[in-house]
Write a protein that holds these residues in place. Sequence first.
Motif, PDB file in Angstrom:
ATOM      1  N   GLN A  13       0.835  -1.198   0.000  1.00 51.01           N
ATOM      2  CA  GLN A  13       0.000   0.000   0.000  1.00 51.01           C
ATOM      3  C   GLN A  13       0.874   1.254   0.000  1.00 51.01           C
ATOM      4  OE1 GLN A  13      -2.685  -0.347   3.369  1.00 51.01           O
ATOM      5  NE2 GLN A  13      -4.297  -1.139   2.035  1.00 51.01           N
ATOM      6  N   ALA A  14       0.301   2.329  -0.487  1.00 50.43           N
ATOM      7  CA  ALA A  14       1.012   3.613  -0.475  1.00 50.43           C
ATOM      8  C   ALA A  14       1.466   3.934   0.947  1.00 50.43           C
ATOM      9  CB  ALA A  14       0.117   4.710  -1.022  1.00 50.43           C
ATOM     10  N   GLY A  15       2.705   4.418   1.052  1.00 47.51           N
ATOM     11  CA  GLY A  15       3.277   4.711   2.348  1.00 47.51           C
ATOM     12  C   GLY A  15       4.066   3.558   2.933  1.00 47.51           C
ATOM     13  N   GLY A  16       3.944   2.388   2.329  1.00 46.30           N
ATOM     14  CA  GLY A  16       4.642   1.217   2.821  1.00 46.30           C
ATOM     15  C   GLY A  16       6.075   1.128   2.339  1.00 46.30           C
ATOM     16  N   SER A  17       6.706   0.001   2.662  1.00 44.03           N
ATOM     17  CA  SER A  17       8.115  -0.204   2.335  1.00 44.03           C
ATOM     18  C   SER A  17       8.331  -1.575   1.702  1.00 44.03           C
ATOM     19  CB  SER A  17       8.974  -0.117   3.603  1.00 44.03           C
ATOM     20  OG  SER A  17       8.891   1.162   4.202  1.00 44.03           O
ATOM     21  N   LEU A  18       9.359  -1.637   0.886  1.00 45.52           N
ATOM     22  CA  LEU A  18       9.827  -2.899   0.315  1.00 45.52           C
ATOM     23  C   LEU A  18      11.347  -2.833   0.226  1.00 45.52           C
ATOM     24  CD1 LEU A  18       7.443  -3.613  -2.712  1.00 45.52           C
ATOM     25  CD2 LEU A  18       7.612  -4.968  -0.618  1.00 45.52           C
ATOM     26  N   ARG A  19      11.972  -4.016   0.254  1.00 46.48           N
ATOM     27  CA  ARG A  19      13.418  -4.089   0.080  1.00 46.48           C
ATOM     28  C   ARG A  19      13.733  -5.053  -1.041  1.00 46.48           C
ATOM     29  NH1 ARG A  19      18.210  -6.838   3.520  1.00 46.48           N
ATOM     30  NH2 ARG A  19      19.836  -5.263   3.236  1.00 46.48           N
ATOM     31  N   LEU A  20      14.392  -4.554  -2.068  1.00 44.15           N
ATOM     32  CA  LEU A  20      14.808  -5.388  -3.194  1.00 44.15           C
ATOM     33  C   LEU A  20      16.249  -5.831  -2.994  1.00 44.15           C
ATOM     34  CD1 LEU A  20      13.398  -3.340  -6.229  1.00 44.15           C
ATOM     35  CD2 LEU A  20      12.239  -5.037  -4.793  1.00 44.15           C
ATOM     36  N   SER A  21      16.532  -7.057  -3.448  1.00 39.79           N
ATOM     37  CA  SER A  21      17.885  -7.591  -3.407  1.00 39.79           C
ATOM     38  C   SER A  21      18.254  -8.119  -4.782  1.00 39.79           C
ATOM     39  CB  SER A  21      17.993  -8.734  -2.394  1.00 39.79           C
ATOM     40  OG  SER A  21      17.678  -8.305  -1.092  1.00 39.79           O
ATOM     41  N   CYS A  22      19.533  -8.055  -5.111  1.00 42.85           N
ATOM     42  CA  CYS A  22      20.021  -8.580  -6.379  1.00 42.85           C
ATOM     43  C   CYS A  22      21.415  -9.144  -6.163  1.00 42.85           C
ATOM     44  CB  CYS A  22      20.048  -7.491  -7.436  1.00 42.85           C
ATOM     45  SG  CYS A  22      20.877  -7.963  -8.963  1.00 42.85           S
ATOM     46  N   GLU A  23      21.551 -10.437  -6.432  1.00 44.08           N
ATOM     47  CA  GLU A  23      22.840 -11.102  -6.281  1.00 44.08           C
ATOM     48  C   GLU A  23      23.414 -11.446  -7.641  1.00 44.08           C
ATOM     49  OE1 GLU A  23      22.804 -14.728  -4.080  1.00 44.08           O
ATOM     50  OE2 GLU A  23      24.985 -14.958  -4.156  1.00 44.08           O
ATOM     51  N   ALA A  24      24.649 -11.064  -7.851  1.00 44.83           N
ATOM     52  CA  ALA A  24      25.359 -11.430  -9.070  1.00 44.83           C
ATOM     53  C   ALA A  24      26.191 -12.682  -8.803  1.00 44.83           C
ATOM     54  CB  ALA A  24      26.269 -10.292  -9.520  1.00 44.83           C
ATOM     55  N   SER A  25      26.117 -13.630  -9.730  1.00 45.80           N
ATOM     56  CA  SER A  25      26.865 -14.872  -9.564  1.00 45.80           C
ATOM     57  C   SER A  25      27.443 -15.309 -10.898  1.00 45.80           C
ATOM     58  CB  SER A  25      25.951 -15.971  -8.995  1.00 45.80           C
ATOM     59  OG  SER A  25      24.905 -16.255  -9.889  1.00 45.80           O
ATOM     60  N   GLY A  26      28.407 -16.234 -10.817  1.00 45.23           N
ATOM     61  CA  GLY A  26      29.035 -16.732 -12.034  1.00 45.23           C
ATOM     62  C   GLY A  26      30.475 -16.293 -12.140  1.00 45.23           C
ATOM     63  N   SER A  27      30.923 -16.121 -13.368  1.00 47.18           N
ATOM     64  CA  SER A  27      32.314 -15.762 -13.630  1.00 47.18           C
ATOM     65  C   SER A  27      32.506 -14.256 -13.442  1.00 47.18           C
ATOM     66  CB  SER A  27      32.698 -16.156 -15.061  1.00 47.18           C
ATOM     67  OG  SER A  27      34.040 -15.801 -15.323  1.00 47.18           O
ATOM     68  N   ILE A  28      32.866 -13.879 -12.205  1.00 52.16           N
ATOM     69  CA  ILE A  28      33.006 -12.473 -11.855  1.00 52.16           C
ATOM     70  C   ILE A  28      34.379 -12.221 -11.251  1.00 52.16           C
ATOM     71  CG2 ILE A  28      32.131 -10.575 -10.444  1.00 52.16           C
ATOM     72  CD1 ILE A  28      29.418 -12.042 -10.438  1.00 52.16           C
TER      73      ILE A  28
END
Length: 121
Positions: A13-28
């Motif tokens: 809902q408007a006013g709320g919060s979320l947390r996004l995550s992104c993991e990079a994997s592989g040949s790094i």
Amino acid sequence: QVQLVESGGGLVQAGGSLRLSCEASGSIFSINAMGWYRQAPGKQRELVAAIISGGSTNYADSVKGRFTISRDNAKNTVYLQMNSLKPEDTAVYYCNAELSAKSGGIYYNYWGQGTQVTVSS
């Protein structure tokens, strides 16, 4: 081969919060910049926030003061904490990483598959 896997999207809902995550994997070997972009229906993809290896950050004016980007270099992971969400934040959010697979190698851009964020009024 490199993969960026996002998680954390959803409906809030408007006013709320979320947390996004992104993991990079592989040949790094090295990751320079990591960031989040978003694309709403009928609109172009736009930069939301970015963070470089030294920790400097950059935000779109529309999210300044509400969103915070951070990264864990040991985990090759970038986060986006989104607070005070608005209906206009509704979009598919994409993770981006500029990285090199080997020492002295060229840096390329990689994208995640996207995660939907929907903010109801």
